[in-house]
Design a protein around this motif. Structure first.
Motif, PDB file in Angstrom:
ATOM      1  N   ASN A 275       0.802  -1.229   0.000  1.00  0.00           N
ATOM      2  CA  ASN A 275       0.000   0.000   0.000  1.00  0.00           C
ATOM      3  C   ASN A 275       0.832   1.274   0.000  1.00  0.00           C
ATOM      4  O   ASN A 275       0.281   2.363  -0.004  1.00  0.00           O
ATOM      5  CB  ASN A 275      -0.973   0.016   1.192  1.00  0.00           C
TER       6      ASN A 275
ATOM      7  N   PHE B  49      -6.710  -2.909   0.815  1.00  0.00           N
ATOM      8  CA  PHE B  49      -6.287  -4.278   0.546  1.00  0.00           C
ATOM      9  C   PHE B  49      -6.742  -5.218   1.653  1.00  0.00           C
ATOM     10  O   PHE B  49      -6.722  -4.851   2.827  1.00  0.00           O
ATOM     11  CB  PHE B  49      -4.758  -4.346   0.448  1.00  0.00           C
TER      12      PHE B  49
ATOM     13  N   CYS C 202      -8.574  -5.902  -3.878  1.00  0.00           N
ATOM     14  CA  CYS C 202      -8.252  -4.489  -3.696  1.00  0.00           C
ATOM     15  C   CYS C 202      -9.509  -3.701  -4.034  1.00  0.00           C
ATOM     16  O   CYS C 202     -10.031  -3.819  -5.142  1.00  0.00           O
ATOM     17  CB  CYS C 202      -7.088  -4.102  -4.605  1.00  0.00           C
TER      18      CYS C 202
ATOM     19  N   SER D  17      -8.814   9.638  -3.517  1.00  0.00           N
ATOM     20  CA  SER D  17      -8.940   8.206  -3.795  1.00  0.00           C
ATOM     21  C   SER D  17      -8.325   7.395  -2.677  1.00  0.00           C
ATOM     22  O   SER D  17      -7.436   7.859  -1.958  1.00  0.00           O
ATOM     23  CB  SER D  17      -8.286   7.844  -5.133  1.00  0.00           C
TER      24      SER D  17
ATOM     25  N   THR E 205     -11.136  -0.047  -4.411  1.00  0.00           N
ATOM     26  CA  THR E 205     -10.716   1.334  -4.634  1.00  0.00           C
ATOM     27  C   THR E 205     -11.921   2.246  -4.793  1.00  0.00           C
ATOM     28  O   THR E 205     -12.892   1.888  -5.454  1.00  0.00           O
ATOM     29  CB  THR E 205      -9.817   1.411  -5.885  1.00  0.00           C
ATOM     30  N   VAL E 206     -11.840   3.406  -4.164  1.00  0.00           N
ATOM     31  CA  VAL E 206     -12.868   4.438  -4.325  1.00  0.00           C
ATOM     32  C   VAL E 206     -12.187   5.719  -4.782  1.00  0.00           C
ATOM     33  O   VAL E 206     -11.138   6.097  -4.247  1.00  0.00           O
ATOM     34  CB  VAL E 206     -13.607   4.682  -2.996  1.00  0.00           C
TER      35      VAL E 206
ATOM     36  N   MET F  78      -7.139   3.145  -1.853  1.00  0.00           N
ATOM     37  CA  MET F  78      -7.019   1.733  -2.214  1.00  0.00           C
ATOM     38  C   MET F  78      -6.969   0.939  -0.919  1.00  0.00           C
ATOM     39  O   MET F  78      -6.138   1.214  -0.053  1.00  0.00           O
ATOM     40  CB  MET F  78      -5.739   1.495  -3.026  1.00  0.00           C
TER      41      MET F  78
END
Lengths: 249, 249
Positions: B21, B120, B92, B116, B94-95, B118
């Motif tokens: 990350n 995990f 993963c 954004s 993601t937004v 990410m």
């Protein structure tokens, strides 16, 4: 699909359907037509690219652009994603637009209106300098047609520091939900409010650079980006202008 | 990170940083704070989940919701993604929020404002019916606090047909760009328009179900969803209301 394998116009207009891109769920919402896929891609600037390093999936948001059935994205040579793509790697580039919240009379039928496309292919670095230079103009002019001509040109240091990735779309699917709520027949009689709350991405008021040179005005080629307009519609227009090779202003 | 491995409050407030990350590019934009990650997650309904099948990455857009550091998403048992996740698989999630278009005086410094994250972890099906039932109420009430109470309850067929996935966030990073254009010092003198064109996701006018029962009005617990409001702000508010266990109506 290369031109060599295209056997009819019908084949050219759609991506092949394989186990990879076949729409498994709610397949009535799916399409493999290039026109449907391109319409969703062209309405966006942001995509999410998935790739795998040592079995671990990564989902990276990035800007992208399209020429025919080739997708491009770029980034610094320091980026994890781009290092990994150097040798050519399977990737999936997805674009989604949220269009509405769908409120039903049961939890089960709550949903969203959306347009999305998943594009599959093999991502490669562009090694050829000429191809890379052309692609790099595209990232600006595709969104702001003709803007590159008026900018300070790219220098060799910037050119070296920027990596451009290309991926020909081998397979793709589009999926769209664009309708009001669908409830179980017996549930329509229930006294529960149901319907769609539409959402849209819109342009706000300009925030010009505080160090703008006096007398510099907003150029005519940005006129589509007007406060209150839908962003997706502007992006589709600018893609069309880019395809026409418009270099106005 | 489980509670057992948390050694101090400082550790609890941030996700661990690993090779997975760590923000490699533009690291000054990155953060590992839970508050930063949750703020980006809570402003969204749509995420993109990446997972791998036979070496092929997939990037699937889907609705998601959050409770503490656990992310949930759901779907039909017919979905490709959910079948694959049955056994627990690295994923993963993601937004991304696009907040603005950044136009510079050189192509190189064109950019976007965005938020954004990410996330995990290992995605698992929820096998336990009680846990699944609780999670399924969350998907509605997290966005529309208290709405589940007024709906036709889920039936056993729907319950069986819906799979819910949970993923505890093991590692995450947030990345934000929220500023005006940054040009090379010598370029500020150029007579080129530069600045930010902000964009935002906003609510449109309701489109009620055409089969609405007469006399049924829009409930008070949807009052936040007013035409013209920013969607991301509403989602953050509704997450807070959900966390407070608000079941007002």
């Amino acid at each position: 699909m290369s031109d060599a394998t295209a056997t009819s116009e019908a084949v050219c207009d759609a991506f092949p359907v394989t186990n990879r891109n076949k729409v498994k769920r709610a397949h009535e919402r799916g399409s493999y037509d290039k026109a449907a896929v391109f319409a969703i891609l062209d309405a966006a600037l942001l995509c999410h690219v998935s790739y795998v390093i040592d079995g671990q999936p990564y989902c990276t948001p990035t800007l992208f652009w399209r020429e025919d059935d080739v997708l491009y994205w770029h980034g610094s040579s320091a980026s994890r994603m781009l290092k990994h793509l150097k040798l050519g790697t399977p990737a999936c580039l997805t674009v989604s637009h949220l269009d509405g919240l769908v409120l039903a009379r049961s939890g089960f039928h709550h949903s969203a209106n959306y347009r999305s496309t998943m594009c599959f292919g093999t991502a490669h670095f562009i090694e050829d300098d000429g191809e890379k230079r052309k692609a790099l103009a595209g990232v600006v002019d595709r969104f702001y047609p003709g803007r590159t001509l008026g900018l300070r040109p790219i220098n060799s240091q910037e050119f070296k520091a920027t990596m451009v990735v290309r991926m020909r779309i081998e397979e793709a699917s589009a999926k769209v939900r664009a309708k009001n709520v669908v409830d179980d027949e017996e549930d329509y009689a229930l006294p529960i409010w149901a319907g769609v709350i539409p959402v849209q991405m819109t342009i706000g008021a300009d925030d010009p650079c505080p160090r703008q040179r006096p007398g510099v005005t907003r150029p005519e080629n940005l006129s589509a980006y007007r406060e209150g307009r839908r962003l997706d519609e502007i992006f589709v227009e600018s893609q069309r202008a880019y395809e026409r090779g418009s270099v106005a202003d």
